[in-house]
Design an enzyme around this catalytic site. Structure first.
Site, PDB file in Angstrom:
ATOM      1  N   SER A  53     -39.647  15.786 -42.948  1.00  7.69           N
ATOM      2  CA  SER A  53     -38.626  15.854 -43.997  1.00  7.69           C
ATOM      3  C   SER A  53     -37.372  15.062 -43.655  1.00  7.69           C
ATOM      4  O   SER A  53     -36.519  14.844 -44.521  1.00  7.69           O
ATOM      5  CB  SER A  53     -38.248  17.310 -44.281  1.00  7.69           C
ATOM      6  OG  SER A  53     -37.714  17.924 -43.118  1.00  7.69           O
ATOM      7  N   SER A 113     -43.072  12.790 -27.388  1.00  9.49           N
ATOM      8  CA  SER A 113     -42.403  13.393 -26.244  1.00  9.49           C
ATOM      9  C   SER A 113     -40.959  12.895 -26.232  1.00  9.49           C
ATOM     10  O   SER A 113     -40.283  12.920 -27.252  1.00  9.49           O
ATOM     11  CB  SER A 113     -43.147  13.020 -24.953  1.00  9.49           C
ATOM     12  OG  SER A 113     -42.493  13.534 -23.820  1.00  9.49           O
ATOM     13  N   TYR A 167     -34.855  21.572 -23.370  1.00  8.71           N
ATOM     14  CA  TYR A 167     -35.462  20.501 -24.175  1.00  8.71           C
ATOM     15  C   TYR A 167     -36.340  19.643 -23.264  1.00  8.71           C
ATOM     16  O   TYR A 167     -37.500  19.352 -23.592  1.00  8.71           O
ATOM     17  CB  TYR A 167     -34.378  19.648 -24.834  1.00  8.71           C
ATOM     18  CG  TYR A 167     -34.924  18.464 -25.588  1.00  8.71           C
ATOM     19  CD1 TYR A 167     -35.445  18.614 -26.870  1.00  8.71           C
ATOM     20  CD2 TYR A 167     -34.946  17.196 -25.011  1.00  8.71           C
ATOM     21  CE1 TYR A 167     -35.966  17.529 -27.563  1.00  8.71           C
ATOM     22  CE2 TYR A 167     -35.464  16.109 -25.694  1.00  8.71           C
ATOM     23  CZ  TYR A 167     -35.970  16.275 -26.965  1.00  8.71           C
ATOM     24  OH  TYR A 167     -36.488  15.196 -27.646  1.00  8.71           O
ATOM     25  N   ALA A 179     -37.643  20.514 -20.431  1.00  5.45           N
ATOM     26  CA  ALA A 179     -38.783  21.327 -19.988  1.00  5.45           C
ATOM     27  C   ALA A 179     -39.882  21.356 -21.041  1.00  5.45           C
ATOM     28  O   ALA A 179     -41.073  21.271 -20.720  1.00  5.45           O
ATOM     29  CB  ALA A 179     -38.321  22.746 -19.667  1.00  5.45           C
ATOM     30  N   LYS A 204     -40.533  19.074 -23.223  1.00  2.07           N
ATOM     31  CA  LYS A 204     -41.177  17.764 -23.292  1.00  2.07           C
ATOM     32  C   LYS A 204     -42.006  17.480 -22.038  1.00  2.07           C
ATOM     33  O   LYS A 204     -43.049  16.824 -22.118  1.00  2.07           O
ATOM     34  CB  LYS A 204     -40.126  16.674 -23.512  1.00  2.07           C
ATOM     35  CG  LYS A 204     -39.420  16.768 -24.867  1.00  2.07           C
ATOM     36  CD  LYS A 204     -40.404  16.677 -26.031  1.00  2.07           C
ATOM     37  CE  LYS A 204     -39.696  16.623 -27.380  1.00  2.07           C
ATOM     38  NZ  LYS A 204     -40.646  16.507 -28.518  1.00  2.07           N
ATOM     39  N   THR A 216     -30.491   9.338 -35.448  1.00  2.00           N
ATOM     40  CA  THR A 216     -31.126  10.187 -36.465  1.00  2.00           C
ATOM     41  C   THR A 216     -30.253  11.421 -36.677  1.00  2.00           C
ATOM     42  O   THR A 216     -29.171  11.533 -36.125  1.00  2.00           O
ATOM     43  CB  THR A 216     -32.529  10.644 -36.014  1.00  2.00           C
ATOM     44  OG1 THR A 216     -32.390  11.541 -34.905  1.00  2.00           O
ATOM     45  CG2 THR A 216     -33.391   9.458 -35.596  1.00  2.00           C
TER      46      THR A 216
END
EC number: 1.1.1.102
Length: 269
Positions: A12, A128, A142, A144, A146, A177
């Site tokens: 989305s 990843s 975060y 961890a 990945k 982003t």
């Protein structure tokens, strides 16, 4: 190339939305998922799916199989980030991070693999991060999550090789982003006098790098190439050149030098 039936999670916004659009423009039949109802994006069919809920995931995959008869490509893109000190993260925050970024990937793979095994073909692309190669301060869980995706993908690639299913990892660096604005911040870290200043310095650097990062179409183009290739590379790093080279240097740079460089970059003192 024959149009592929593609499912991409987290479509989305951000990476997912742009990648779904690019794949659709190439003539593929693309389904996207989001946690909340979302209008179709051009020809991309949006489905409401909570990747942390195995029933929701299974229903979506069964719907696509019912409509298309097969599943060619799964792109596990859905993810989120929590910023804060590892010591002060709550169990709820840690669970949210791992459930979305890691167990969400597991749920999606478990749902599509029976159909790919039966067809003796398929491709799974797991998004990843360069943060899955090195631990990022105040992004520890975060990283961890990945790291977990990395290990899971390595093992999965071996297990499904006999069925001609390809598993690929994409490791993005910093991109401009909505991820920056959507990051969840642990309130406890900002309130702790030992961590607060260091955390805010590091977070400022992280957010600056993200806002000055690459356009997400660069990642979309890399994913499109993986979809198109019969034998794509297992790992693809995409992002600012300096970040890509630094991530690659971990394989030969001594650990103490890598730690020193990260402390300097993220203003840990």
């Amino acid at each position: 190339m024959q149009p592929q039936i593609i499912l991409i999670t987290g479509a989305s916004s951000g990476f997912g939305k742009i990648t779904a659009q690019m794949l659709s423009e190439q003539g593929h039949i693309v389904y996207g998922t989001s946690r909340k109802p979302s209008e179709n994006i051009g020809k991309v069919r949006m489905l409401v799916v909570d990747v942390t809920n195995s029933i929701s995931v299974r229903q979506a995959v069964e719907q696509i199989i019912s409509e298309q008869g097969r599943m060619d490509v799964l792109i596990n893109n859905a993810g989120m980030g929590i910023g804060g000190a590892l010591e002060l993260a709550t169990e709820e925050e840690v669970s949210m991070q791992m459930n979305t970024n890691f167990f969400g990937v597991v749920n999606m793979c478990k749902a599509v693999l029976p159909y790919m095994r039966k067809a003796r073909r398929g491709k799974i692309i797991n998004i990843s991060s360069i943060g899955g190669v090195m631990g990022i301060p105040y992004q520890g869980f975060y990283s961890a999550s990945k790291f977990a995706v990395e290990g899971y993908s390595e093992a999965l690639a071996l297990e499904v090789h006999p069925f001609h299913i390809k598993v690929c990892l994409v490791q993005p660096g910093d991109f401009n982003t909505g991820f920056t604005d959507n990051r969840n911040i642990s309130e406890l870290t900002g309130q702790n006098e030992d961590y607060a200043d260091s955390f805010l310095r590091s977070l400022k650097i992280i957010e600056k790098e993200e806002r000055n990062g690459c356009h997400p179409r660069k990642l979309g183009a890399a994913i499109c190439k993986i979809v198109a290739r019969k034998n794509p590379p297992f790992r693809t790093k995409v992002g600012p050149l300096v970040q890509v080279l630094f991530a690659k240097s971990k394989s030969w740079l001594p650990d103490n030098m890598m730690q020193y460089a990260l402390r300097i970059f993220y203003a840990i003192r």
